[in-house]
Design a protein around this motif. Structure first.
Motif, mmCIF file in Angstrom:
data_model
loop_
_atom_site.group_PDB
_atom_site.id
_atom_site.type_symbol
_atom_site.label_atom_id
_atom_site.label_comp_id
_atom_site.label_asym_id
_atom_site.label_seq_id
_atom_site.Cartn_x
_atom_site.Cartn_y
_atom_site.Cartn_z
ATOM 1 N N LYS A 180 0.816 -1.213 0.000
ATOM 2 C CA LYS A 180 0.000 0.000 0.000
ATOM 3 C C LYS A 180 0.849 1.263 0.000
ATOM 4 O O LYS A 180 0.546 2.228 -0.714
ATOM 5 C CB LYS A 180 -0.922 -0.005 1.231
ATOM 6 N N LEU A 181 1.906 1.249 0.796
ATOM 7 C CA LEU A 181 2.705 2.470 0.971
ATOM 8 C C LEU A 181 3.893 2.573 0.016
ATOM 9 O O LEU A 181 4.176 3.651 -0.502
ATOM 10 C CB LEU A 181 3.187 2.563 2.420
ATOM 11 N N LYS A 182 4.577 1.447 -0.190
ATOM 12 C CA LYS A 182 5.783 1.483 -1.032
ATOM 13 C C LYS A 182 5.877 0.227 -1.883
ATOM 14 O O LYS A 182 6.900 -0.464 -1.909
ATOM 15 C CB LYS A 182 7.034 1.628 -0.151
ATOM 16 N N GLY A 183 4.784 -0.063 -2.584
ATOM 17 C CA GLY A 183 4.715 -1.280 -3.386
ATOM 18 C C GLY A 183 5.764 -1.392 -4.466
ATOM 19 O O GLY A 183 6.151 -2.503 -4.861
ATOM 20 N N TRP A 184 6.271 -0.236 -4.919
ATOM 21 C CA TRP A 184 7.280 -0.249 -5.988
ATOM 22 C C TRP A 184 8.535 -1.027 -5.586
ATOM 23 O O TRP A 184 9.222 -1.597 -6.450
ATOM 24 C CB TRP A 184 7.656 1.180 -6.370
ATOM 25 N N VAL A 185 8.826 -1.066 -4.289
ATOM 26 C CA VAL A 185 10.023 -1.772 -3.819
ATOM 27 C C VAL A 185 9.937 -3.258 -4.157
ATOM 28 O O VAL A 185 10.957 -3.886 -4.503
ATOM 29 C CB VAL A 185 10.209 -1.578 -2.302
ATOM 30 N N LEU A 186 8.748 -3.816 -4.085
ATOM 31 C CA LEU A 186 8.565 -5.259 -4.310
ATOM 32 C C LEU A 186 8.780 -5.666 -5.765
ATOM 33 O O LEU A 186 8.868 -6.858 -6.062
ATOM 34 C CB LEU A 186 7.158 -5.684 -3.869
ATOM 35 N N HIS A 187 8.882 -4.715 -6.666
ATOM 36 C CA HIS A 187 9.072 -5.022 -8.096
ATOM 37 C C HIS A 187 10.533 -4.894 -8.541
ATOM 38 O O HIS A 187 10.834 -5.077 -9.716
ATOM 39 C CB HIS A 187 8.207 -4.086 -8.949
ATOM 40 N N GLN A 188 11.420 -4.544 -7.585
ATOM 41 C CA GLN A 188 12.804 -4.261 -7.959
ATOM 42 C C GLN A 188 13.670 -5.519 -8.002
ATOM 43 O O GLN A 188 13.509 -6.434 -7.200
ATOM 44 C CB GLN A 188 13.417 -3.250 -6.978
ATOM 45 N N HIS A 189 14.583 -5.517 -8.952
ATOM 46 C CA HIS A 189 15.592 -6.577 -9.103
ATOM 47 C C HIS A 189 16.959 -5.905 -9.299
ATOM 48 O O HIS A 189 17.058 -4.961 -10.088
ATOM 49 C CB HIS A 189 15.283 -7.460 -10.316
ATOM 50 N N PRO A 190 17.996 -6.323 -8.635
ATOM 51 C CA PRO A 190 18.009 -7.324 -7.567
ATOM 52 C C PRO A 190 17.555 -6.723 -6.233
ATOM 53 O O PRO A 190 17.497 -5.509 -6.081
ATOM 54 C CB PRO A 190 19.468 -7.756 -7.514
ATOM 55 N N ALA A 191 17.284 -7.588 -5.280
ATOM 56 C CA ALA A 191 16.929 -7.175 -3.925
ATOM 57 C C ALA A 191 17.643 -8.095 -2.940
ATOM 58 O O ALA A 191 17.996 -9.223 -3.277
ATOM 59 C CB ALA A 191 15.418 -7.226 -3.728
ATOM 60 N N TYR A 192 17.848 -7.590 -1.720
ATOM 61 C CA TYR A 192 18.686 -8.316 -0.762
ATOM 62 C C TYR A 192 17.989 -8.419 0.601
ATOM 63 O O TYR A 192 18.572 -8.103 1.640
ATOM 64 C CB TYR A 192 20.029 -7.604 -0.616
ATOM 65 N N ALA A 193 16.752 -8.882 0.590
ATOM 66 C CA ALA A 193 15.988 -8.981 1.836
ATOM 67 C C ALA A 193 16.647 -9.921 2.837
ATOM 68 O O ALA A 193 16.728 -9.629 4.035
ATOM 69 C CB ALA A 193 14.559 -9.436 1.532
ATOM 70 N N LYS A 194 17.132 -11.081 2.357
ATOM 71 C CA LYS A 194 17.774 -12.037 3.263
ATOM 72 C C LYS A 194 19.042 -11.445 3.871
ATOM 73 O O LYS A 194 19.337 -11.643 5.056
ATOM 74 C CB LYS A 194 18.111 -13.320 2.513
ATOM 75 N N GLU A 195 19.792 -10.723 3.047
ATOM 76 C CA GLU A 195 21.048 -10.140 3.524
ATOM 77 C C GLU A 195 20.793 -9.059 4.587
ATOM 78 O O GLU A 195 21.538 -8.951 5.569
ATOM 79 C CB GLU A 195 21.827 -9.545 2.355
ATOM 80 N N VAL A 196 19.744 -8.252 4.376
ATOM 81 C CA VAL A 196 19.396 -7.225 5.366
ATOM 82 C C VAL A 196 19.033 -7.882 6.697
ATOM 83 O O VAL A 196 19.495 -7.474 7.765
ATOM 84 C CB VAL A 196 18.213 -6.362 4.875
ATOM 85 N N ALA A 197 18.211 -8.916 6.619
ATOM 86 C CA ALA A 197 17.799 -9.617 7.836
ATOM 87 C C ALA A 197 18.999 -10.222 8.551
ATOM 88 O O ALA A 197 19.104 -10.158 9.787
ATOM 89 C CB ALA A 197 16.788 -10.705 7.479
ATOM 90 N N HIS A 198 19.923 -10.795 7.785
ATOM 91 C CA HIS A 198 21.124 -11.403 8.381
ATOM 92 C C HIS A 198 21.978 -10.341 9.073
ATOM 93 O O HIS A 198 22.474 -10.556 10.186
ATOM 94 C CB HIS A 198 21.936 -12.108 7.297
ATOM 95 N N LEU A 199 22.136 -9.186 8.420
ATOM 96 C CA LEU A 199 22.931 -8.101 9.003
ATOM 97 C C LEU A 199 22.333 -7.649 10.329
ATOM 98 O O LEU A 199 23.046 -7.526 11.342
ATOM 99 C CB LEU A 199 22.993 -6.919 8.028
ATOM 100 N N LEU A 200 21.027 -7.397 10.346
ATOM 101 C CA LEU A 200 20.365 -6.912 11.552
ATOM 102 C C LEU A 200 20.364 -7.971 12.654
ATOM 103 O O LEU A 200 20.564 -7.665 13.821
ATOM 104 C CB LEU A 200 18.935 -6.484 11.227
#
Length: 375
Positions: free
Chosen positions: A53-73
């Motif tokens: 709803k707020l930032k849906g454009w992010v979900l369409h981007q390639h490449p993305a590093y969701a796993k890496e962000v989670a691992h860092l945090l």
């Protein structure tokens, strides 16, 4: 005849071209989400619908590093709930590549080595941490510069978090503003030994002061000097206004002062005393002051009371009315009492209110004293 007609119909049907299944009938195809990002966010308990709803454009981007962000945090000690909250508020974090994230971690730990504190900062200001690698050189130079001023690490960390724009730009621009602030402090009679503490407090209370124009600061100080404020009083205002003096201009201050003087019917010297008690008076536009004067007087508060306690003008009409009603319920009449009880933050008022209740509810007899009985 019936059989022939049916056969003819079937033969015609065979000639009808069949549309391929992958061809959409809609003219505009919707962009496809990065399924790997979506799946990872689901696994992390992130509110995907809110992100869409707020930032849906992010979900369409390639490449993305969701796993890496989670691992860092996670490696920094962030629990799952905090990771999910960060990615809901700032899903753009998944677009930072691992090299950028590693560089940011190294940079931030140089001023905030405590992992728990750093995670708290990232949760509050995720956009300041997950930023472009193109700013790293400026960030390093600014950190080195503020270290050279002997500023506290906590102050530097707060600046980086709450005013990241000041760290993303060239260090020389910040240096010009800091030099102007220090020179103004000296010219107004500030003691050299206290200058570092004064500067730290000013930057802590208003980090965005660095982004303002040094010329505006000079113009405002000249204007106030012409209005009769002494150098000591100007230093007081510069400190109390928490840098807001850089967000004002002579025209707006002049209008505010003229209107305030007209409303209160006071002299120039009285007006200066009122401003020194309530420096924020310089900051409020005429229409806001008009509303607050009207609200106070509608509640039965006199102009002389306002002049004695001008800081009551820092409160919105809604807050003033709410506090007056609470005080009135316990027999306190603001028309005859001091307005100081109205002042301060919510916490300050609640403390004053509790003290008032205790005075009202205090028993008239001593509950410890023995009761008198007839012999």
């Amino acid at each position: 005849m019936l059989r022939l007609s049916a056969t003819s119909l079937c033969l015609r049907c065979l000639r009808v071209p069949v549309l391929p299944l992958h061809v959409r009938q809609c003219g505009t195809a919707r962009p496809v989400e990065n399924q790997q990002t979506v799946d990872t966010l689901y696994d992390l308990a992130v509110d995907i619908q809110k992100v869409r709803k707020l930032k849906g454009w992010v979900l369409h981007q390639h490449p993305a590093y969701a796993k890496e962000v989670a691992h860092l945090l996670r490696d920094m000690g962030a629990p799952g709930s905090v990771i999910a909250n960060i990615l809901v508020v700032h899903p753009e974090a998944v677009l930072c590549n691992p090299e950028e994230m590693a560089a940011q971690r190294e940079l931030w730990t140089s001023v905030c080595p405590n992992k728990r504190e750093l995670v708290n900062i990232i949760e509050k200001f995720p956009a300041s941490f997950f930023t472009s690698a193109s700013h790293h050189d400026n960030q390093r130079n600014n950190i080195a510069y503020f270290y050279s001023l002997n500023l506290n690490k906590r102050i530097i960390t707060k600046l980086m978090a709450s005013a990241p724009q000041s760290f993303s730009r060239p260090m020389e621009q910040n240096q010009v503003m800091v030099d102007t602030l220090q020179l103004s402090y000296k010219e107004l009679g500030g003691e050299k030994n206290n200058m570092k503490i004064w500067l730290q407090k000013l930057l802590s209370q208003n980090p965005f002061v660095l982004l303002k124009s040094p010329d505006v600061l000079r113009q405002n100080l000249v204007f106030l000097k012409v209005r009769g404020f002494t150098t000591a009083e100007l230093l007081h205002l510069l400190s109390k206004l928490r840098g807001f003096v850089t967000e004002l201009n002579p025209d707006s201050m002049n209008q505010t002062l003229l209107y305030s003087q007209e409303m209160m019917g006071c002299s120039e010297s009285q007006l200066r005393e009122i401003v020194l008690k309530c420096p924020g008076l310089l900051y409020y536009p005429k229409h806001i002051l008009a509303d607050r004067f009207k609200g106070l007087m509608s509640a039965g508060i006199s102009m002389s009371q306002i002049m004695d306690t001008p800081t009551v003008l820092e409160l919105t009409t809604q807050i003033v009315n709410y506090r007056i009603l609470k005080l009135r319920a316990h027999g306190y009449d603001v028309k005859t009492g001091s307005l100081n009880v109205l002042n301060g933050t919510k916490k300050d008022f609640e403390q004053s209110y509790d003290k008032l209740k205790l005075r009202v509810q205090r028993p008239l007899f001593n509950p410890v004293a023995p009761l008198k009985t007839d012999d």
